[in-house]
Design a protein around this motif. Structure first.
Motif, mmCIF file in Angstrom:
data_model
loop_
_atom_site.group_PDB
_atom_site.id
_atom_site.type_symbol
_atom_site.label_atom_id
_atom_site.label_comp_id
_atom_site.label_asym_id
_atom_site.label_seq_id
_atom_site.Cartn_x
_atom_site.Cartn_y
_atom_site.Cartn_z
ATOM 1 N N VAL A 2 34.713 46.691 38.113
ATOM 2 C CA VAL A 2 35.238 45.336 37.913
ATOM 3 C C VAL A 2 34.415 44.611 36.854
ATOM 4 N N ILE A 3 33.103 44.715 36.941
ATOM 5 C CA ILE A 3 32.237 44.037 35.954
ATOM 6 C C ILE A 3 32.485 44.589 34.550
ATOM 7 N N ASP A 4 32.648 45.909 34.441
ATOM 8 C CA ASP A 4 32.980 46.505 33.124
ATOM 9 C C ASP A 4 34.292 45.965 32.593
ATOM 10 N N TYR A 5 35.298 45.871 33.462
ATOM 11 C CA TYR A 5 36.614 45.341 33.058
ATOM 12 C C TYR A 5 36.493 43.892 32.594
ATOM 13 N N VAL A 6 35.763 43.080 33.351
ATOM 14 C CA VAL A 6 35.613 41.662 33.016
ATOM 15 C C VAL A 6 34.885 41.501 31.672
ATOM 16 N N VAL A 21 52.833 40.867 32.734
ATOM 17 C CA VAL A 21 53.417 41.870 31.852
ATOM 18 C C VAL A 21 52.710 41.760 30.499
ATOM 19 N N GLY A 22 52.325 42.889 29.939
ATOM 20 C CA GLY A 22 51.689 42.881 28.637
ATOM 21 C C GLY A 22 50.199 42.607 28.662
ATOM 22 N N HIS A 23 49.610 42.589 29.828
ATOM 23 C CA HIS A 23 48.170 42.391 29.975
ATOM 24 C C HIS A 23 47.608 43.523 30.819
ATOM 25 N N GLU A 24 46.419 43.944 30.469
ATOM 26 C CA GLU A 24 45.753 44.976 31.268
ATOM 27 C C GLU A 24 45.367 44.380 32.612
ATOM 28 N N ILE A 25 45.623 45.133 33.661
ATOM 29 C CA ILE A 25 45.226 44.699 34.998
ATOM 30 C C ILE A 25 44.284 45.735 35.592
ATOM 31 N N LEU A 26 43.512 45.316 36.549
ATOM 32 C CA LEU A 26 42.630 46.235 37.263
ATOM 33 C C LEU A 26 42.940 46.129 38.745
ATOM 34 N N THR A 27 43.290 47.258 39.342
ATOM 35 C CA THR A 27 43.518 47.319 40.785
ATOM 36 C C THR A 27 42.371 48.096 41.398
ATOM 37 N N VAL A 28 41.729 47.497 42.386
ATOM 38 C CA VAL A 28 40.620 48.158 43.062
ATOM 39 C C VAL A 28 40.970 48.395 44.523
ATOM 40 N N ASN A 29 40.580 49.544 45.019
ATOM 41 C CA ASN A 29 40.798 49.913 46.411
ATOM 42 C C ASN A 29 39.680 49.282 47.231
ATOM 43 N N THR A 30 40.017 48.213 47.935
ATOM 44 C CA THR A 30 38.989 47.471 48.660
ATOM 45 C C THR A 30 38.761 47.991 50.080
ATOM 46 N N SER A 31 39.273 49.181 50.353
ATOM 47 C CA SER A 31 38.909 49.819 51.631
ATOM 48 C C SER A 31 37.500 50.407 51.528
ATOM 49 N N GLN A 32 37.034 50.574 50.296
ATOM 50 C CA GLN A 32 35.691 51.074 50.033
ATOM 51 C C GLN A 32 34.692 49.910 50.082
#
Length: 174
Positions: free
Chosen positions: A168-172, A148-159
């Motif tokens: 993901v690299i941009d987010y990191v 809670v209170g932190h940005e998260i990144l969810t990626v669709n790994t069916s791709q």
């Protein structure tokens, strides 16, 4: 310096994504399955409850995470994120070592694809070989813990990995 908390059902692509992030961002991976499987293998003659083995393995995981962060290393914890304590410990260690907290969820809500992946991989001792019942599968996906209170990144790994790796690299790196 960053700490990445990976999340996702077994077989959703956490380890593959962790390895690619580590290569591109010079990070150390602490893989819960490696630690737990090693622990279980080392005491094969003395059977241990898998939940206890998991708890002991998490203690080892966190010791390794803390050590690497104390050395100024970027760290990725490759583990399903099913317990609030994992989030709390990750955030606390980031505060202690002035690291940036990142949370990456590998999302794959396709039990058949998960089963295919689980059956095709080289399975470690601690890893499941098949997804649980449809109800348990849905419950587990719906109840992964998120900060809670932190940005998260969810990626669709069916791709394919290449389709979401740049995001993901941009987010990191942000």
């Amino acid at each position: 310096m960053f700490f990445i908390q990976m999340s996702g059902f077994p077989g959703s692509g956490k380890s593959a994504l962790s390895r690619e992030i580590a290569k591109q961002c010079w990070a150390v991976i602490v893989d819960h399955d490696v630690v737990k499987s090693s622990l279980m293998k080392s005491i094969e003659e003395t059977p241990i409850d898998p939940k206890l083995a998991g708890k002991i393995a998490y203690n080892i995981d966190w010791s390794l995470v803390e050590f690497h962060l104390s050395q100024g290393m970027n760290v990725i914890l490759d583990s399903p994120c099913l317990y609030e304590e994992l989030i709390e410990k990750g955030i606390a260690l980031c505060e202690k070592f002035c690291a940036t907290y990142k949370y990456v969820e590998c999302y794959l809500d396709d039990r058949d694809e998960i089963n295919r992946r689980l059956q095709q991989r080289e399975r470690m001792l601690s890893q499941i070989s098949a997804a649980p019942s449809p109800e348990a599968f849905t419950y587990t996906i719906a109840n992964s813990k998120k900060p809670v209170g932190h940005e998260i990144l969810t990626v669709n790994t069916s791709q394919p990995l290449e389709a979401y790796l740049p995001e993901v690299i941009d987010y990191v790196n942000a």
